[in-house]
Structure formats: C-alpha cells, structure tokens
Design a protein around this motif. Structure first.
Motif, PDB file in Angstrom:
ATOM      1  N   ASN A 153      -2.035 -20.853 104.098  1.00 47.42           N
ATOM      2  CA  ASN A 153      -1.425 -20.039 103.036  1.00 47.42           C
ATOM      3  C   ASN A 153      -0.939 -20.891 101.854  1.00 47.42           C
ATOM      4  O   ASN A 153      -0.669 -20.372 100.774  1.00 47.42           O
ATOM      5  N   LEU A 154      -0.841 -22.209 102.043  1.00 50.74           N
ATOM      6  CA  LEU A 154      -0.434 -23.078 100.941  1.00 50.74           C
ATOM      7  C   LEU A 154      -1.479 -23.111  99.830  1.00 50.74           C
ATOM      8  O   LEU A 154      -1.202 -23.597  98.731  1.00 50.74           O
ATOM      9  N   VAL A 155      -2.670 -22.600 100.103  1.00 53.59           N
ATOM     10  CA  VAL A 155      -3.728 -22.581  99.098  1.00 53.59           C
ATOM     11  C   VAL A 155      -3.484 -21.520  98.026  1.00 53.59           C
ATOM     12  O   VAL A 155      -4.026 -21.586  96.933  1.00 53.59           O
ATOM     13  N   ASN A 156      -2.632 -20.537  98.332  1.00 59.12           N
ATOM     14  CA  ASN A 156      -2.423 -19.421  97.416  1.00 59.12           C
ATOM     15  C   ASN A 156      -1.649 -19.861  96.180  1.00 59.12           C
ATOM     16  O   ASN A 156      -0.580 -20.453  96.279  1.00 59.12           O
ATOM     17  N   ALA A 157      -2.187 -19.566  95.026  1.00 60.77           N
ATOM     18  CA  ALA A 157      -1.525 -19.923  93.773  1.00 60.77           C
ATOM     19  C   ALA A 157      -0.719 -18.755  93.224  1.00 60.77           C
ATOM     20  O   ALA A 157       0.363 -18.938  92.681  1.00 60.77           O
ATOM     21  N   LYS A 158      -1.239 -17.533  93.375  1.00 60.59           N
ATOM     22  CA  LYS A 158      -0.549 -16.364  92.821  1.00 60.59           C
ATOM     23  C   LYS A 158       0.590 -15.886  93.715  1.00 60.59           C
ATOM     24  O   LYS A 158       1.614 -15.417  93.242  1.00 60.59           O
ATOM     25  N   LYS A 159       0.392 -15.986  95.034  1.00 59.14           N
ATOM     26  CA  LYS A 159       1.429 -15.559  95.981  1.00 59.14           C
ATOM     27  C   LYS A 159       2.041 -16.780  96.653  1.00 59.14           C
ATOM     28  O   LYS A 159       2.154 -16.859  97.870  1.00 59.14           O
ATOM     29  N   GLU A 160       2.441 -17.724  95.824  1.00 62.08           N
ATOM     30  CA  GLU A 160       2.930 -18.990  96.354  1.00 62.08           C
ATOM     31  C   GLU A 160       4.284 -18.817  97.059  1.00 62.08           C
ATOM     32  O   GLU A 160       5.172 -18.135  96.568  1.00 62.08           O
ATOM     33  N   ILE A 161       4.409 -19.442  98.214  1.00 64.36           N
ATOM     34  CA  ILE A 161       5.671 -19.444  98.945  1.00 64.36           C
ATOM     35  C   ILE A 161       6.587 -20.478  98.312  1.00 64.36           C
ATOM     36  O   ILE A 161       6.177 -21.607  98.057  1.00 64.36           O
ATOM     37  N   ILE A 162       7.801 -20.088  98.014  1.00 64.76           N
ATOM     38  CA  ILE A 162       8.754 -21.020  97.415  1.00 64.76           C
ATOM     39  C   ILE A 162       9.313 -21.933  98.500  1.00 64.76           C
ATOM     40  O   ILE A 162      10.010 -21.485  99.414  1.00 64.76           O
ATOM     41  N   LEU A 163       8.994 -23.193  98.407  1.00 68.79           N
ATOM     42  CA  LEU A 163       9.468 -24.185  99.369  1.00 68.79           C
ATOM     43  C   LEU A 163      10.349 -25.175  98.620  1.00 68.79           C
ATOM     44  O   LEU A 163       9.842 -25.998  97.849  1.00 68.79           O
ATOM     45  N   PRO A 164      11.668 -25.081  98.797  1.00 72.11           N
ATOM     46  CA  PRO A 164      12.576 -25.933  98.019  1.00 72.11           C
ATOM     47  C   PRO A 164      12.473 -27.406  98.430  1.00 72.11           C
ATOM     48  O   PRO A 164      12.765 -27.775  99.561  1.00 72.11           O
ATOM     49  N   LEU A 165      12.049 -28.204  97.492  1.00 71.40           N
ATOM     50  CA  LEU A 165      11.935 -29.638  97.714  1.00 71.40           C
ATOM     51  C   LEU A 165      13.079 -30.357  97.014  1.00 71.40           C
ATOM     52  O   LEU A 165      13.610 -29.880  96.021  1.00 71.40           O
ATOM     53  N   GLU A 166      13.440 -31.503  97.552  1.00 75.85           N
ATOM     54  CA  GLU A 166      14.495 -32.315  96.943  1.00 75.85           C
ATOM     55  C   GLU A 166      14.069 -32.746  95.550  1.00 75.85           C
ATOM     56  O   GLU A 166      12.971 -33.268  95.369  1.00 75.85           O
ATOM     57  N   PRO A 167      14.913 -32.556  94.548  1.00 75.62           N
ATOM     58  CA  PRO A 167      14.554 -33.018  93.205  1.00 75.62           C
ATOM     59  C   PRO A 167      14.404 -34.541  93.151  1.00 75.62           C
ATOM     60  O   PRO A 167      15.078 -35.272  93.880  1.00 75.62           O
ATOM     61  N   TYR A 168      13.523 -34.984  92.304  1.00 77.51           N
ATOM     62  CA  TYR A 168      13.351 -36.414  92.032  1.00 77.51           C
ATOM     63  C   TYR A 168      13.181 -36.549  90.519  1.00 77.51           C
ATOM     64  O   TYR A 168      12.992 -35.550  89.813  1.00 77.51           O
TER      65      TYR A 168
END
Length: 205
Positions: A153-168
């Motif tokens: 499912n990570l391939v989806n661009a329009k229905k992207e799952i929001i995965l909070p990553l640490e800011p850099y």
C-alpha cells in the motif's frame, strides 16, 4: 521482519524504514500496472516546495497490463530534466557531491522497462547506503500473502497513508518548513552516512 514491497521510482523514506529493518525483502513483480502511484514518480524538496518527478511511460488503462510489461517513454527528455531538478534542489545540501556520481548513471543510461529501472534505482540507493539486503521477487500475484508484512500500500500516491517521521534538516525548510516522507534522495543528500541510523530509529510500522 519479511516485507513485501512494490518497486518504485526512488522510494519514499517510509519504504526505506521498512527496508532498513527487514530481514528479507520481496519485490512485487507480478501485479498489474496502475497509474497515480509511486511506480513512476517520486517527490523531492525544491526551492518552491514539494516537487513531483514523473517518469513517462507507455501505458493505457483500456487493457490491463502487467507492471513488468510497461515501458518507459524515452522519446521525452525526462532523464536530463530530472537530473537538473535534483541538482537545483540539492546542490547545496551537505552530501550531494558525496553521492551524485553514483546516481548519475541512472540519468544517462537508457532503460526500457520501468520495473527494471526502479529495481536499479533501489539497488543504487542500497549501495549508497552500504545497506546489505536479501531481495527476492514474487513469482505469482497473491492478494493476501502469508508470512510477509504486506506493505504494497506504500505505492499509493493519491491515498497515501500519513506516517509521521522524525523531522530532519532540509535545504529549504526555512522557506517552506519540514516536508514529511519525501523520496529517500532527500534524506540521503541531507543526512548522508547518518541515513541508516535515522531509518532504524523510526517506529512507523
């Protein structure tokens, strides 16, 4: 963990979080091609904010076509345009000069298959990261695979799952703020050898 992924164009940071933590990676190569996905696009951080880079492909949705059969439309000058976009976006980043020579052949050699090209992009990024991976490819398509963490499912661009990553720190973050989950290229050019440590520290799966 053993993960199942779609090969995509310079995959997202979230994808490489899974890759960095995986014992085995299985690449989905038996599916049908779909538009509006990361199969042929990625996002970088340019001077004006989030920028989409798309690889043109020869594809029609009128007839189903396997991912492995889709070809790149090399009559467009897309490689040169993408390389110039990367240079403009990242030439002032801390590690651009460190990695660009390894990446440049991807923008000068001609590739026919988008799947083969994406697999080569993946391999090149792993080499840049000095990341040893155990990779295999699917032989049949399974809607519900067993013994694999299905992250297709990570391939989806329009229905992207929001995965909070640490800011850099990003090159233009003082202008536009932090932009989450861009292409792995953004993290690589900004964090360099610290990229693996960053990836393994994320808890998003």
């Amino acid at each position: 963990m053993n993960v199942l992924l779609h090969p995509t164009y310079f995959p997202s940071i979230a994808t490489f979080v899974a890759v960095a933590k995986a014992e085995n990676i299985v690449m989905e190569t038996q599916d049908n091609y779909q538009k509006q996905t990361y199969r042929n696009r990625c996002y970088i951080y340019a001077a004006n904010g989030k920028l989409q880079l798309s690889v043109p492909v020869n594809f029609s949705q009128k007839n189903r076509q396997k991912y492995s059969e889709v070809t790149i439309a090399n009559n467009y000058n897309w490689q040169d345009n993408h390389f110039k976009s990367l240079e403009s976006a990242y030439r002032t980043s801390p590690f651009y000069e460190f990695y660009i020579d390894e990446l440049q052949p991807l923008f000068t050699e001609t590739f026919d298959s988008i799947l083969d090209f994406n697999l080569k992009c993946f391999e090149t990024i792993c080499e840049c990261l000095q990341l040893e991976t155990n990779i295999s490819k699917t032989e049949v398509f399974e809607k519900n695979p067993t013994n694999l963490k299905d992250l297709r499912n990570l391939v989806n661009a329009k229905k992207e799952i929001i995965l909070p990553l640490e800011p850099y720190t990003q090159v233009f973050d003082t202008k536009h703020g932090y932009i989450n989950n861009l292409s792995i290229l953004d993290l690589l050019f900004n964090e360099g050898p610290n990229t693996i440590s960053y990836l393994t520290a994320q808890n998003i799966f």
